[in-house]
Write a protein that holds these residues in place. Structure first.
Motif, PDB file in Angstrom:
ATOM      1  N   PHE A 105      -4.435   3.451   5.694  1.00 33.20           N
ATOM      2  CA  PHE A 105      -3.743   2.211   6.022  1.00 33.20           C
ATOM      3  C   PHE A 105      -2.446   2.052   5.245  1.00 33.20           C
ATOM      4  N   ALA A 106      -2.340   2.652   4.076  1.00 32.77           N
ATOM      5  CA  ALA A 106      -1.081   2.634   3.335  1.00 32.77           C
ATOM      6  C   ALA A 106      -0.003   3.402   4.095  1.00 32.77           C
ATOM      7  N   LEU A 107      -0.379   4.536   4.686  1.00 27.90           N
ATOM      8  CA  LEU A 107       0.575   5.335   5.463  1.00 27.90           C
ATOM      9  C   LEU A 107       0.954   4.633   6.767  1.00 27.90           C
ATOM     10  N   ILE A 108      -0.024   4.032   7.435  1.00 26.28           N
ATOM     11  CA  ILE A 108       0.266   3.280   8.660  1.00 26.28           C
ATOM     12  C   ILE A 108       1.261   2.164   8.366  1.00 26.28           C
ATOM     13  N   ALA A 109       1.044   1.442   7.280  1.00 28.27           N
ATOM     14  CA  ALA A 109       1.924   0.337   6.911  1.00 28.27           C
ATOM     15  C   ALA A 109       3.346   0.824   6.662  1.00 28.27           C
ATOM     16  N   LEU A 110       3.479   1.944   5.992  1.00 30.63           N
ATOM     17  CA  LEU A 110       4.807   2.489   5.676  1.00 30.63           C
ATOM     18  C   LEU A 110       5.570   2.841   6.951  1.00 30.63           C
ATOM     19  N   VAL A 111       4.895   3.477   7.903  1.00 30.19           N
ATOM     20  CA  VAL A 111       5.540   3.886   9.157  1.00 30.19           C
ATOM     21  C   VAL A 111       5.934   2.664   9.989  1.00 30.19           C
ATOM     22  N   VAL A 112       5.014   1.724  10.159  1.00 31.46           N
ATOM     23  CA  VAL A 112       5.273   0.547  10.991  1.00 31.46           C
ATOM     24  C   VAL A 112       6.376  -0.320  10.390  1.00 31.46           C
ATOM     25  N   ASN A 113       6.352  -0.515   9.085  1.00 33.64           N
ATOM     26  CA  ASN A 113       7.388  -1.305   8.418  1.00 33.64           C
ATOM     27  C   ASN A 113       8.773  -0.688   8.625  1.00 33.64           C
TER      28      ASN A 113
END
Length: 367
Positions: A190-198
């Motif tokens: 979820f940390a990686l998902i957040a980085l990409v989406v942001n």
């Protein structure tokens, strides 16, 4: 008269996705960090709670600091987008590290480790990112209707992400190996998902320059064109003289006190009072599905009622009544009543969630 439009449909969606990035971390930490620390790591909940409270005090101070820094920022990306973009790197890093507390070493070192990265997450990186994201709505459009739409898109993404995390966390942690290993893997994803989406959110929108009112007198136009500095004391006096700001402040305090109590204790309430931790997923459905439904209708409801405050006034009355019904149901462990009141309460509370961002932007313009 029709207001000027600033945004394409995909930019509205892109802006809304920013709250998906934010809630990948916020929803996970606010709902599950205590369970991870007590059950997986074996730390004391009283000590953890005290450390969280101390960290939140620092968080309140840093809000003012980062707001001032953002106002002074000058870049090709604008004022808010750089803070949102680079702040997320620290947010994602701290999110992962919070679920990587070392198994070896003394308990004291584990508490110190938690406090450092929890404070870095909340008081530094998340603060910088979230302040920039909140301010961005006022900086990418001056159209009131578009701002309401942005608020709706934003909280649809936030609600979907919170629902996804609340409903699937326990099962996924077990699938990833359970214990500290399961939590660590889950947090990393979820940390990686957040980085990409942001990053997508930041790159898809563009800040627009402030507009000088058509009826402004020449001296006023000159002053608005200048980039003179306003002291912190002067800014504070302006805010305290603004009744709309004080109302917004009260709304935020009420909302965050409520969300802090419910999100922070929900998993413990379900586990130890209701006797089933997986009930959190069921309640999340009844909390978040109605919000997602009503948020799609919020722009239309604002037009129907004629103003945001009228709609929210009626909604608050229903929310209060359903809150009382929920308490009665909870005292008797009556699950159907609790779920019914939860559904109606969140259906009524959804419009405020969708319009709060627009209200902040309007208050900022007034100031």
């Amino acid at each position: 008269m029709n207001e000027k439009k600033y945004l394409k449909w995909y930019q509205k969606v892109a802006y809304g996705s920013g709250d998906m990035a934010a809630n990948c971390g916020y929803a996970l930490i606010s709902s599950f960090i205590m369970l991870y620390l007590t059950n997986a790591v074996g730390l004391d909940s009283m000590i953890i709670g005290s450390l969280m409270m101390a960290s939140k005090l620092l968080d309140g101070i840093s809000d003012i600091f980062f707001g001032g820094l953002m106002d002074k920022t000058k870049s090709k990306m604008g004022q808010a987008r750089p803070w949102m973009l680079y702040g997320q790197i620290g947010v994602s890093g701290c999110l992962f590290l919070l679920f990587c507390i070392p198994d070896t070493g003394s308990a004291t070192m584990q508490y110190v480790y938690f406090f450092i990265f929890y404070t870095a997450y909340n008081a530094v990186f998340y603060t910088a990112n979230s302040i920039a994201y909140a301010a961005l709505a006022a900086k990418i459009t001056k159209n009131e209707h578009e701002r309401v739409q942005l608020g709706s898109f934003r909280f649809i993404f936030a609600t979907f992400t919170t629902l996804l995390i609340s409903y699937n966390t326990m099962d996924l942690v077990e699938k990833f190996g359970g214990g500290t290993k399961g939590w660590r893997t889950f947090a990393m994803i979820f940390a990686l998902i957040a980085l990409v989406v942001n990053t997508i959110c930041v790159l898809m929108v563009k800040e627009v320059p402030d507009e000088i009112p058509e009826n402004a007198v020449p001296d006023c136009q000159t002053k608005q064109a200048e980039t003179g500095k306003v002291s912190f004391g002067t800014s504070l006096k302006l805010l305290l003289k603004n009744p709309y700001y004080l109302i917004i402040l009260g709304l935020y305090l009420a909302n965050y006190i409520y969300s802090g109590i419910t999100q922070g204790s929900a998993i413990l309430f379900m586990t130890y009072y209701m006797g089933d931790a997986k009930l959190l997923g069921t309640f999340s459905l009844f909390q978040l599905i109605p919000v997602m439904i009503i948020l799609t209708l919020t722009p239309m409801l604002v037009k129907k009622f004629g103003s945001m405050w009228k709609m929210n006034l009626y909604a608050r009355i229903i929310t209060l009544l359903m809150g009382v019904v929920f308490i009665i149901g909870a005292m008797n462990k009556n699950l159907p009543i609790m779920l019914f009141s939860t559904f109606l309460r969140n259906m009524a509370g959804g419009p405020l969630t969708g319009t709060l961002n627009a209200l902040v932007a309007e208050t900022s313009d007034y100031t």
